[in-house]
Enzyme design. Structure first.
Site, mmCIF file in Angstrom:
data_model
loop_
_atom_site.group_PDB
_atom_site.id
_atom_site.type_symbol
_atom_site.label_atom_id
_atom_site.label_comp_id
_atom_site.label_asym_id
_atom_site.label_seq_id
_atom_site.Cartn_x
_atom_site.Cartn_y
_atom_site.Cartn_z
ATOM 1 N N GLU A 107 -5.394 -2.121 -6.039
ATOM 2 C CA GLU A 107 -6.195 -3.247 -5.586
ATOM 3 C C GLU A 107 -7.010 -2.897 -4.355
ATOM 4 O OE1 GLU A 107 -7.268 -6.843 -3.290
ATOM 5 O OE2 GLU A 107 -5.940 -5.210 -2.677
ATOM 6 N N GLU A 108 -6.424 -2.146 -3.440
ATOM 7 C CA GLU A 108 -7.087 -1.902 -2.166
ATOM 8 C C GLU A 108 -8.328 -1.024 -2.308
ATOM 9 O OE1 GLU A 108 -6.431 -3.532 0.313
ATOM 10 O OE2 GLU A 108 -4.310 -4.036 0.398
ATOM 11 N N ASP A 127 0.780 -7.029 3.072
ATOM 12 C CA ASP A 127 -0.290 -6.903 2.075
ATOM 13 C C ASP A 127 -0.032 -5.675 1.208
ATOM 14 O OD1 ASP A 127 -2.693 -7.066 0.710
ATOM 15 O OD2 ASP A 127 -3.862 -6.176 2.330
ATOM 16 N N HIS A 181 -4.121 -4.512 7.160
ATOM 17 C CA HIS A 181 -5.161 -3.489 7.297
ATOM 18 C C HIS A 181 -5.267 -2.956 8.729
ATOM 19 C CE1 HIS A 181 -7.607 -4.598 3.429
ATOM 20 N NE2 HIS A 181 -6.324 -4.860 3.277
ATOM 21 N N ASP A 190 0.148 -1.289 -4.273
ATOM 22 C CA ASP A 190 -0.510 -0.269 -3.460
ATOM 23 C C ASP A 190 -0.835 -0.831 -2.086
ATOM 24 O OD1 ASP A 190 -2.507 -1.945 -4.805
ATOM 25 O OD2 ASP A 190 -3.989 -0.644 -3.851
ATOM 26 N N HIS A 196 0.158 -6.880 -5.860
ATOM 27 C CA HIS A 196 -0.147 -5.451 -6.018
ATOM 28 C C HIS A 196 0.805 -4.617 -5.175
ATOM 29 C CE1 HIS A 196 -2.413 -4.987 -2.138
ATOM 30 N NE2 HIS A 196 -2.829 -6.216 -2.375
#
Length: 472
Positions: free
Chosen positions: A151-152, A120, A415, A89, A87
């Protein structure tokens, strides 16, 4: 072809493209500019075309950033097809004062690069790009490439694949949204815990009342809520809710020292719970209070609190039914009467866990490929995190083996502030994925599709977790 030497020759270009991609703040959360997400989409399409991919589509779903779908035809009619996922995003950066450099200014660190989303999951998008370049756009298998853009935050794409199964049909899929347990330790993730949310609320008075005149007899909503929350764990910190599945974990996991450092546990503080870290983090439940509505300390008044509310996040065993797990927590709370007060319990969303079949030809090829990519024996791990789309893809292609590995590592700070990726991990993941395509193409005829799950030596991921580390 010597894949290691070929990938080494590509690394400068891959690093440059990773910097270009991570400089784009492609945050697909409400309130953030949609044009940045589209900019990242367009750059990924440009890079795929430059790597020789001719068939590229844009999938537009309601309230969802565009999904990139691409195909590379198999070189021969009997060659297998592999789906590659990532992904483009990223998470919001959070408190930017905690970053050592601006989150969307890719910055060199020792052995790697720091930026939001660099691990990520933009590094894994670059892994797929590197594999295409290593094969000159003509890999030994067919490819279906899926790069999503939301996705996030979650989107309509999570549930889409089963509605269009032909598009996602494949023999194996590489979900590149994971990585190694620690740098240089090749790792297949074979289990993902499920997740659910529950809100619990207490209302005892119509409005606040003076704590001197009424405290001691008037029922305090916050004290009542605290008493309820205290029943969720026993004196050791183990989850005390009946009906939540927990099993022994004997696969790879962190050392306690690694976990303390990663979790930033204060010096001298104990860890919660008993049993192995693997049980507490992978094959057993966890309940976290992720939000609390109550008067703040700064604005506190001398009054009995009339209302309080908490939001709970539940993580549960990969094979437990999501509703069963959530309902067990709801039932536990609903039967409580702390100080004689009933609670209002509201069930929230659930997300299923996932366990991969192991022992099939794709799994065996992946183990060999990870050895080649990282020069060490691979292990199996479980993850407390979740990737909602995995189940949707698995339902769309029920005979495909699902493999989770990539360029992240558990110490990359995804994150969190100062997220980074190591170029050694990026290089190893490109070699491993390229080697996987070669090995899977070579061995695919031994057992394919649904037969792989029933081939000699095939196991559930939980069985692999109970085998010696690295065994299948």
């Amino acid at each position: 072809m010597d894949l290691g030497s070929k990938v080494d020759s590509l690394m400068d270009g891959l690093r440059a493209d990773l910097e270009r991609l991570t400089a784009i703040p492609s945050i697909a959360f409400p309130g953030y500019p949609a044009e940045h997400v589209l900019q990242a989409h367009d750059l990924v399409v440009e890079l795929l075309r430059g790597a020789g991919v001719e068939h590229i589509e844009r999938l537009d779903l309601p309230d969802t950033a565009p999904v990139i779908y691409a195909e590379v035809p198999p070189p021969t009619p009997d060659a297998p097809t592999v789906l590659l996922y990532g992904h483009y995003d990223v998470q919001p950066p959070g408190d930017e004062s905690l970053w050592l450099s601006p989150p969307f200014e890719p910055t060199a660190v020792e052995g790697g690069l720091r930026a939001r989303g660099v691990a990520d999951d933009k590094s894994n998008v670059i892994v797929h790009l590197g594999v295409l370049r290593a094969y000159g756009g003509r890999p030994p298998t067919g490819l279906k490439i899926v790069i999503e853009g939301q996705e996030e935050y979650g989107s309509a794409f999570d549930a889409y694949p089963p509605t269009d199964p032909e598009r996602f049909a494949c023999d194996a899929m590489v979900i590149a949204d994971m990585g190694n347990l620690r740098p240089g330790t090749p790792t297949l993730t074979t289990g993902l815990r499920g997740a659910a949310e529950v809100v619990v609320e207490v209302r005892t008075l119509q409005e606040p009342r003076h704590s001197g005149e009424f405290g001691g007899a008037a029922p305090d909503a916050l004290l009542t809520l605290i008493a309820a929350l205290a029943t969720l764990h026993d004196e050791h910190g183990d989850v005390a809710v009946a009906g939540l599945r927990r099993e022994e974990w004997r696969g790879t996991t962190f050392t306690e020292e690694e976990f303390r450092e990663l979790a930033t546990v204060g010096e001298g503080l104990p860890l919660l719970g008993t049993g192995s870290l693997g049980e507490r983090l992978c094959s057993g439940p966890a309940i976290t209070v992720i939000g609390l509505d109550a008067p703040s300390v700064e604005h506190a008044a001398s009054a009995v609190v009339p209302w309080a509310r908490a939001k709970l996040n539940l993580r549960f065993h990969p094979r437990q039914d999501p509703r069963e797990a959530r309902d067990a927590l709801v039932a536990h709370l609903e039967q409580l009467r702390p100080y004689g007060v009933a609670l209002t319990v509201t069930p929230g969303d659930t997300g299923p866990g996932f366990e991969a079949e192991t022992g099939g030809p794709a799994h065996r090829a992946a183990l060999a490929a990870l050895r080649e990519g990282f020069g060490a024996e691979p292990g199996h791990v479980g993850s407390g995190g979740s990737i909602p789309l995995v189940n949707g893809l698995a339902q769309a292609a029920p005979g495909a083996e699902v493999l989770l590995f990539g360029a992240q590592d558990s110490m990359c700070g995804l994150h969190a502030p100062n997220e980074r990726v190591l170029f050694s991990e990026l290089r190893g993941a490109v070699v491993a994925e390229a080697a996987f395509l070669r090995e899977f193409a070579r061995t695919h005829g031994t057992a394919t599709g649904a037969d792989a799950a029933h081939a000699p030596g095939a196991t559930h991921a939980t069985d692999a977790a109970h085998a010696p580390d690295g065994a299948s």
